[in-house]
Scaffold this motif. Structure first.
Motif, PDB file in Angstrom:
ATOM      1  N   HIS A 218       0.826  -1.220   0.000  1.00 18.04           N
ATOM      2  CA  HIS A 218       0.000   0.000   0.000  1.00 18.04           C
ATOM      3  C   HIS A 218       0.859   1.269   0.000  1.00 18.04           C
ATOM      4  CE1 HIS A 218      -4.173  -1.671   0.690  1.00 18.04           C
ATOM      5  NE2 HIS A 218      -3.400  -2.737   0.736  1.00 18.04           N
ATOM      6  N   GLN A 219       2.033   1.171  -0.573  1.00 20.89           N
ATOM      7  CA  GLN A 219       2.923   2.327  -0.671  1.00 20.89           C
ATOM      8  C   GLN A 219       2.848   2.943  -2.064  1.00 20.89           C
ATOM      9  OE1 GLN A 219       4.512   3.656   1.833  1.00 20.89           O
ATOM     10  NE2 GLN A 219       3.945   2.034   3.282  1.00 20.89           N
ATOM     11  N   THR A 220       3.135   4.220  -2.136  1.00 18.51           N
ATOM     12  CA  THR A 220       3.137   4.934  -3.407  1.00 18.51           C
ATOM     13  C   THR A 220       4.508   4.820  -4.070  1.00 18.51           C
ATOM     14  OG1 THR A 220       3.586   6.945  -2.146  1.00 18.51           O
ATOM     15  CG2 THR A 220       1.300   6.533  -2.800  1.00 18.51           C
ATOM     16  N   LEU A 221       4.559   5.273  -5.340  1.00 14.05           N
ATOM     17  CA  LEU A 221       5.774   5.097  -6.136  1.00 14.05           C
ATOM     18  C   LEU A 221       7.003   5.725  -5.492  1.00 14.05           C
ATOM     19  CD1 LEU A 221       4.947   5.568  -9.928  1.00 14.05           C
ATOM     20  CD2 LEU A 221       5.890   3.552  -8.804  1.00 14.05           C
ATOM     21  N   ASP A 222       6.845   6.910  -4.903  1.00 13.26           N
ATOM     22  CA  ASP A 222       8.017   7.575  -4.345  1.00 13.26           C
ATOM     23  C   ASP A 222       8.656   6.743  -3.240  1.00 13.26           C
ATOM     24  OD1 ASP A 222       5.685   7.994  -2.883  1.00 13.26           O
ATOM     25  OD2 ASP A 222       6.358   9.897  -2.050  1.00 13.26           O
ATOM     26  N   ALA A 264      10.572   7.239  -9.327  1.00  6.82           N
ATOM     27  CA  ALA A 264      10.598   8.073  -8.125  1.00  6.82           C
ATOM     28  C   ALA A 264      10.146   9.495  -8.428  1.00  6.82           C
ATOM     29  CB  ALA A 264      11.998   8.072  -7.522  1.00  6.82           C
ATOM     30  N   GLU A 265      10.491   9.990  -9.620  1.00  5.82           N
ATOM     31  CA  GLU A 265      10.144  11.361  -9.992  1.00  5.82           C
ATOM     32  C   GLU A 265       8.633  11.565 -10.155  1.00  5.82           C
ATOM     33  OE1 GLU A 265      12.362  12.174 -13.490  1.00  5.82           O
ATOM     34  OE2 GLU A 265      14.307  12.281 -12.458  1.00  5.82           O
ATOM     35  N   VAL A 266       7.906  10.478 -10.363  1.00  7.54           N
ATOM     36  CA  VAL A 266       6.447  10.586 -10.492  1.00  7.54           C
ATOM     37  C   VAL A 266       5.835  11.036  -9.170  1.00  7.54           C
ATOM     38  CG1 VAL A 266       4.324   9.309 -10.997  1.00  7.54           C
ATOM     39  CG2 VAL A 266       6.402   8.875 -12.339  1.00  7.54           C
ATOM     40  N   GLY A 267       6.482  10.674  -8.065  1.00  7.44           N
ATOM     41  CA  GLY A 267       6.031  11.142  -6.759  1.00  7.44           C
ATOM     42  C   GLY A 267       5.058  10.199  -6.079  1.00  7.44           C
ATOM     43  N   ALA A 268       4.205  10.761  -5.242  1.00  4.23           N
ATOM     44  CA  ALA A 268       3.311   9.957  -4.393  1.00  4.23           C
ATOM     45  C   ALA A 268       2.107   9.468  -5.185  1.00  4.23           C
ATOM     46  CB  ALA A 268       2.867  10.776  -3.194  1.00  4.23           C
ATOM     47  N   HIS A 269       2.374   8.629  -6.156  1.00  3.08           N
ATOM     48  CA  HIS A 269       1.346   8.120  -7.064  1.00  3.08           C
ATOM     49  C   HIS A 269       0.980   6.688  -6.691  1.00  3.08           C
ATOM     50  CE1 HIS A 269      -0.774   7.105 -10.757  1.00  3.08           C
ATOM     51  NE2 HIS A 269       0.043   6.080 -10.929  1.00  3.08           N
ATOM     52  N   LYS A 270      -0.319   6.425  -6.616  1.00  5.28           N
ATOM     53  CA  LYS A 270      -0.792   5.050  -6.419  1.00  5.28           C
ATOM     54  C   LYS A 270      -0.843   4.341  -7.773  1.00  5.28           C
ATOM     55  CE  LYS A 270      -3.736   5.809  -2.341  1.00  5.28           C
ATOM     56  NZ  LYS A 270      -5.121   5.636  -1.789  1.00  5.28           N
ATOM     57  N   THR A 271      -0.230   3.180  -7.860  1.00  4.32           N
ATOM     58  CA  THR A 271      -0.270   2.443  -9.119  1.00  4.32           C
ATOM     59  C   THR A 271      -1.690   1.987  -9.421  1.00  4.32           C
ATOM     60  OG1 THR A 271       0.050   0.228  -8.194  1.00  4.32           O
ATOM     61  CG2 THR A 271       2.052   1.549  -8.621  1.00  4.32           C
TER      62      THR A 271
END
Length: 325
Positions: A218-222, A264-271
């Motif tokens: 449940h973690q975001t991309l960053d 990582a540059e995409v940031g706090a994004h949920k896949t």
């Protein structure tokens, strides 16, 4: 040029509006509230602070629309096998099938010398898709834009306008060049690449790791791309995927650490896989991970980390009612 978009969701709606407003004869296959909204108000695209509207023929039955020059599918891969028979009325003798989808495509081995007989069971169970839509019809398409559909009949565009195209056999055919020209005239970047599998793998490379890991943690991309322990797992998965791809002749234009840095540059994004899990929707496990493990077995490449994560994410998805495989 007659083009039908089968699955007029976020990406399909974006394609449909832009191509219709550029003069292409566009129709869409949709259903439920989305179909009702398209029929009543047209397809609406919110982009760059304005709204574009396109009136297109819309139906839940392909038989109402008839044979096309190009049929785009923008469905998730697991949604394709159950509906391929419904697509039959859209195909004439020369209709091309554009797979604007993530993951390993059903036609993966088509056009590879000596391997046309192979199917990818994960995305083409029992050869069902290949039987209904022979791989010779397929044009590969790698989708880069970020869009969403906040309500029926509406698409919001966030970023990107590139749809990379390619023939499975690497040729620059008349049909793929004509499609590229039409898409460019509609405002897209639509380059034709001779090695479309290389392009598919660059996107799949991140998806095969970050999507299942996000569903499990449940973690975001960053976080996945920068927290040392999680980054290490993702990197191991990607290196195994790279070994599979290279064994099948794929060439990577960037190294694994640059690909992770890009995520990582995409940031706090949920896949998309995490979003599907949270919303109780079917998860795209087979095209993004099962198929890669299957290709590894076909190539004789061990994929222990991928196999482990696949088992875990399948179990998580089954527990949530989001996977039947």
């Amino acid at each position: 040029m007659k083009v039908c978009i089968f699955g007029a969701g976020a990406i399909g709606g974006y394609l449909a509006v832009r191509m219709a407003n550029a003069g292409v004869d566009v129709s869409v296959v949709a259903r439920g509230p989305n179909l009702a909204a398209i029929r009543e108000h047209g397809l609406r695209l919110r982009i760059d602070g304005r709204e574009e509207v396109a009136k297109v023929a819309a139906s839940d039955s392909a038989a109402d629309l008839g044979p096309q020059d190009y049929v785009f599918t923008t469905l998730k891969a697991h949604s394709l096998p159950p509906v391929v028979d419904r697509m039959a009325p859209l195909f004439g003798p020369d209709t091309a099938f554009v797979t604007a989808m993530n993951g390993v495509p059903y036609w993966y081995f088509h056009g590879l010398a000596g391997q046309d007989w192979r199917t990818v069971e994960a995305v083409d169970p029992g050869g069902r898709v290949s039987l209904a839509i022979p791989p010779g019809r397929a044009i590969g398409c790698v989708v880069y834009p970020a869009t969403e559909s906040p309500e029926p009949g509406v698409v919001e565009h966030h970023d990107g306008d590139r749809f990379t195209l390619g023939e499975p056999d690497g040729s620059k055919s008349e049909r793929v060049n004509a499609l590229s020209k039409a898409m460019i005239e509609a405002g897209f970047k639509a380059p034709v690449r001779p090695r479309i599998r290389d392009e598919i793998w660059v996107k799949l490379w991140g998806n095969l790791a970050f999507n299942p890991l996000s569903a499990l943690t449940h973690q975001t991309l960053d976080v996945l791309a920068t927290q040392d322990d999680l980054r290490g797992v993702a990197r191991a998965m990607m290196l195994e995927g790279k070994a599979v791809a290279e064994a099948l002749g794929v060439k990577f234009s960037i190294d694994v650490d640059k690909r992770i840095a890009g995520a990582a540059e995409v940031g706090a994004h949920k896949t998309s896989m995490l979003q599907d899990l949270e919303r109780g929707r079917p998860m795209e496990i087979d095209a993004l991970l099962t198929g890669v493990c299957e290709l590894g077995a076909a190539a004789g490449v061990a994929t222990p980390t991928l196999d482990l994560v696949l088992a875990l994410v399948r179990a998580r998805a089954r527990a949530a009612g989001c996977y039947e495989g």
